[in-house]
Design a protein around this motif. Structure first.
Motif, PDB file in Angstrom:
ATOM      1  N   ALA A 264     -13.410 -18.566  18.351  1.00 12.49           N
ATOM      2  CA  ALA A 264     -13.468 -19.244  16.142  1.00 12.49           C
ATOM      3  C   ALA A 264     -12.140 -18.773  16.328  1.00 12.49           C
ATOM      4  CB  ALA A 264     -14.919 -20.044  16.144  1.00 12.49           C
ATOM      5  N   ALA A 265     -11.859 -19.865  15.415  1.00 13.35           N
ATOM      6  CA  ALA A 265     -10.687 -19.368  13.555  1.00 13.35           C
ATOM      7  C   ALA A 265     -11.176 -20.396  11.917  1.00 13.35           C
ATOM      8  CB  ALA A 265     -10.078 -19.365  14.149  1.00 13.35           C
ATOM      9  N   ILE A 266     -11.220 -19.720  10.968  1.00 11.24           N
ATOM     10  CA  ILE A 266     -11.539 -20.260   9.994  1.00 11.24           C
ATOM     11  C   ILE A 266     -10.381 -20.979   9.401  1.00 11.24           C
ATOM     12  CG2 ILE A 266     -12.882 -19.980   7.796  1.00 11.24           C
ATOM     13  CD1 ILE A 266     -14.427 -20.499  10.363  1.00 11.24           C
ATOM     14  N   GLN A 267      -9.479 -22.107   8.970  1.00  4.38           N
ATOM     15  CA  GLN A 267      -9.176 -21.833   8.285  1.00  4.38           C
ATOM     16  C   GLN A 267      -9.456 -23.107   6.785  1.00  4.38           C
ATOM     17  OE1 GLN A 267      -6.812 -24.401  11.131  1.00  4.38           O
ATOM     18  NE2 GLN A 267      -6.419 -23.273  12.572  1.00  4.38           N
ATOM     19  N   PRO A 268      -8.499 -23.066   5.550  1.00 10.91           N
ATOM     20  CA  PRO A 268      -9.176 -24.044   4.884  1.00 10.91           C
ATOM     21  C   PRO A 268      -9.155 -25.376   4.664  1.00 10.91           C
ATOM     22  CG  PRO A 268      -6.609 -22.221   4.303  1.00 10.91           C
ATOM     23  CD  PRO A 268      -6.640 -22.243   5.673  1.00 10.91           C
ATOM     24  N   THR A 269      -8.285 -26.069   5.169  1.00  7.55           N
ATOM     25  CA  THR A 269      -8.515 -26.993   5.959  1.00  7.55           C
ATOM     26  C   THR A 269      -8.408 -27.136   7.502  1.00  7.55           C
ATOM     27  OG1 THR A 269      -6.779 -27.972   5.264  1.00  7.55           O
ATOM     28  CG2 THR A 269      -8.670 -28.385   3.626  1.00  7.55           C
ATOM     29  N   LEU A 270      -8.962 -27.841   8.515  1.00  7.04           N
ATOM     30  CA  LEU A 270      -8.749 -28.341   9.270  1.00  7.04           C
ATOM     31  C   LEU A 270      -7.605 -30.158   9.749  1.00  7.04           C
ATOM     32  CD1 LEU A 270     -11.460 -27.659  11.711  1.00  7.04           C
ATOM     33  CD2 LEU A 270      -9.494 -26.404  11.454  1.00  7.04           C
ATOM     34  N   THR A 271      -6.575 -29.817  10.488  1.00 14.63           N
ATOM     35  CA  THR A 271      -5.604 -31.401  10.343  1.00 14.63           C
ATOM     36  C   THR A 271      -6.609 -32.053  11.272  1.00 14.63           C
ATOM     37  OG1 THR A 271      -4.849 -29.914  11.999  1.00 14.63           O
ATOM     38  CG2 THR A 271      -3.837 -29.866   9.817  1.00 14.63           C
ATOM     39  N   ASP A 272      -6.002 -33.091  11.253  1.00 14.08           N
ATOM     40  CA  ASP A 272      -6.603 -34.436  12.612  1.00 14.08           C
ATOM     41  C   ASP A 272      -6.419 -33.899  13.645  1.00 14.08           C
ATOM     42  OD1 ASP A 272      -7.685 -35.784  10.500  1.00 14.08           O
ATOM     43  OD2 ASP A 272      -6.283 -36.625  10.221  1.00 14.08           O
ATOM     44  N   GLY A 273      -5.240 -33.005  13.847  1.00 13.88           N
ATOM     45  CA  GLY A 273      -5.062 -32.970  15.327  1.00 13.88           C
ATOM     46  C   GLY A 273      -5.649 -31.397  15.388  1.00 13.88           C
ATOM     47  N   ARG A 274      -6.362 -30.297  14.489  1.00 17.47           N
ATOM     48  CA  ARG A 274      -6.828 -29.675  15.440  1.00 17.47           C
ATOM     49  C   ARG A 274      -8.420 -29.780  15.791  1.00 17.47           C
ATOM     50  NH1 ARG A 274      -6.056 -25.108  18.332  1.00 17.47           N
ATOM     51  NH2 ARG A 274      -6.822 -22.966  16.669  1.00 17.47           N
ATOM     52  N   ARG A 275      -8.340 -31.219  14.228  1.00 20.44           N
ATOM     53  CA  ARG A 275     -10.326 -31.543  14.877  1.00 20.44           C
ATOM     54  C   ARG A 275     -10.153 -31.979  16.536  1.00 20.44           C
ATOM     55  NH1 ARG A 275     -12.356 -35.173  12.633  1.00 20.44           N
ATOM     56  NH2 ARG A 275     -10.341 -35.944  11.290  1.00 20.44           N
ATOM     57  N   GLY A 276      -9.701 -33.064  16.332  1.00 17.80           N
ATOM     58  CA  GLY A 276      -9.119 -33.468  17.953  1.00 17.80           C
ATOM     59  C   GLY A 276      -8.626 -33.168  18.926  1.00 17.80           C
ATOM     60  N   GLU A 277      -8.277 -31.743  18.515  1.00 21.41           N
ATOM     61  CA  GLU A 277      -8.134 -30.741  19.831  1.00 21.41           C
ATOM     62  C   GLU A 277      -9.665 -30.234  19.822  1.00 21.41           C
ATOM     63  OE1 GLU A 277      -6.045 -26.338  20.944  1.00 21.41           O
ATOM     64  OE2 GLU A 277      -5.626 -27.634  19.239  1.00 21.41           O
ATOM     65  N   ASP A 278     -10.525 -29.637  19.212  1.00 21.81           N
ATOM     66  CA  ASP A 278     -11.915 -29.205  19.599  1.00 21.81           C
ATOM     67  C   ASP A 278     -12.125 -30.434  20.058  1.00 21.81           C
ATOM     68  OD1 ASP A 278     -12.505 -27.033  19.099  1.00 21.81           O
ATOM     69  OD2 ASP A 278     -13.490 -26.839  16.679  1.00 21.81           O
ATOM     70  N   LEU A 279     -12.886 -31.663  19.412  1.00 16.61           N
ATOM     71  CA  LEU A 279     -13.161 -32.795  20.504  1.00 16.61           C
ATOM     72  C   LEU A 279     -12.717 -32.394  21.771  1.00 16.61           C
ATOM     73  CD1 LEU A 279     -13.146 -35.718  17.794  1.00 16.61           C
ATOM     74  CD2 LEU A 279     -15.183 -34.206  18.223  1.00 16.61           C
ATOM     75  N   ALA A 280     -11.988 -32.447  21.847  1.00 14.56           N
ATOM     76  CA  ALA A 280     -11.415 -32.807  23.354  1.00 14.56           C
ATOM     77  C   ALA A 280     -11.690 -32.146  24.065  1.00 14.56           C
ATOM     78  CB  ALA A 280      -9.480 -32.932  23.269  1.00 14.56           C
ATOM     79  N   ILE A 281     -12.546 -30.568  24.171  1.00  9.03           N
ATOM     80  CA  ILE A 281     -12.729 -29.083  23.835  1.00  9.03           C
ATOM     81  C   ILE A 281     -14.431 -29.675  24.351  1.00  9.03           C
ATOM     82  CG2 ILE A 281     -12.699 -27.149  23.776  1.00  9.03           C
ATOM     83  CD1 ILE A 281     -10.299 -26.727  22.412  1.00  9.03           C
TER      84      ILE A 281
END
Length: 389
Positions: A173-190
């Motif tokens: 995992a990694a903590i970021q100020p905010t997650l982009t839609d693309g990053r969230r989509g990547e997590d959902l795909a995983i």
């Protein structure tokens, strides 16, 4: 001697055999508890402070796991609590046994496999999917990209008529100020891929044809995730004379259990564009603790608050007075009775089960049956330890 970093208020863990692999430990502190599938060795140890989970893994993975879990704790996000980090257990920092992460064991928790019925989750399916989707939403709101979201990397605990979920493994995992839609989509795909793999493994273990495995479970979670995310983050437009809808929107988010940390309003012509920033899903839990000092899960807190409000109306009391009187005259005596029942392990959850039973009895009777009558009937019906579906 390995290097130990331990947070205050916990054991020093110096009596454990850190120079040996966890699989060879024979300490009398070891306790056997159910756990999910893990690619790393995990052992549980008991101290007077409580029970702790120890996970063995390479140094860099252990450091990341520890740091992310600490950060999530500061953000009030749903994850297990990191207590300590042990490094220098082997000369090779990349070795599997070179480090260990110590976390606080989550009381009354269990793995997803304890929810399985037949090839899937039976009557618990909706509860499990909603809780799993909510976990991922809460982590993403906190800016956490998980990277390995799966059923096995999650702990579950009953929360009134639903489930509470916590992240267990944060090494990817990694903590970021905010997650982009693309990053969230990547997590959902995983997540979708991991969940399908997990359900296929379970089907194989149980001799169930792959066609009958619940391979679309992750896609169902993703749909629930998307609906909840949209509910929390959607931008809506109101007229200049419809400002009351802003309060309605905040109440709706609070009803879902989420805190509203920020509301932004921008004028677009003669209309107002409104955005909300949701925080952790602890709205009712925080309110219950503030009013009474009682700590509970989010759904548990909502149900217990209803009992407190019922008490206030019944005896015509102001909220501050009702909170004190309810705890002294209603909550604590009932909790003591519940703790005297051997089958009851989680008294707060049992209290919620009892409130649910009282409600059902009252509906059938057409009047308020009261807690004492409900308690006697609950015991007679063999309900201790029971959680409604």
């Amino acid at each position: 001697m390995p290097d130990l970093t331990i947070r205050p208020g916990h054991p020093d863990f110096l009596d454990l055999s850190w120079d040996r692999p966890l699989s060879t430990w024979t300490s009398t502190r070891l306790v056997d508890l159910p756990r999910g599938i893990s690619r790393h060795e995990v052992r549980f140890v008991s101290y007077r402070h409580g029970i702790y989970a120890i996970k063995e893994l390479p140094t860099e993975a252990a450091r990341r796991d520890y740091e992310v879990l600490r950060a999530l704790e500061d953000l009030n996000a749903p994850a297990v609590t990191a207590i300590g980090l042990v490094t220098g257990r082997a000369d090779d920092a990349a070795a599997e046994a070179s480090a260990a992460l110590i976390t606080r064991y989550l009381d009354y928790s269990f793995s997803y496999r304890e929810l399985l019925q037949g090839p899937g989750f039976g009557a618990r399916r909706n509860q499990m999917l909603d809780a799993f989707a909510s976990l991922l939403v809460q982590l993403h709101l906190a800016g956490c990209f998980w990277g390995d979201c799966s059923l096995s990397n999650t702990l579950y605990r009953w929360d009134a008529d639903g489930l509470e979920t916590r992240m267990v493994d944060a090494e990817t995992a990694a903590i970021q100020p905010t997650l982009t839609d693309g990053r969230r989509g990547e997590d959902l795909a995983i997540m979708i891929e991991n969940v399908a793999g997990g359900m296929a493994d379970i089907a194989a273990e149980r001799g169930i044809p792959l066609d009958d495995a619940d391979l679309s479970l992750g896609e169902d979670v993703a749909e629930r995730y998307a609906a909840l995310w949209d509910e929390l983050s959607a931008v809506w437009v109101v007229g200049p004379d419809e400002r009351y809808k802003i309060a309605e929107r905040i109440n709706r988010i609070n009803d879902l259990g989420f805190n509203v940390e920020e509301v932004s309003v921008a004028a677009t012509g003669d209309r107002l564009e409104v955005r909300t920033r949701a925080g952790g899903r602890t709205f009712h839990a925080n309110k219950l603790k503030e009013l009474t000092g009682v700590e509970a899960g989010e759904r548990q807190a909502r149900q217990i608050l209803d009992d407190l409000y019922y008490h206030a109306v019944k005896f015509e009391l102001s909220p501050p007075v009702a909170a004190v009187q309810w705890r002294v005259d209603a909550f604590e005596p009932t909790l003591r009775r519940l703790r005297d029942i051997p089958e009851v392990h989680d008294a707060i959850q049992a209290y919620c089960d009892l409130l649910h039973h009282r409600y059902l009895m009252s509906v059938d009777a057409g009047c308020d049956v009261g807690t004492d009558a409900a308690f006697d009937d609950w015991i007679e019906a063999g309900r201790p330890g029971y959680t409604p579906t």
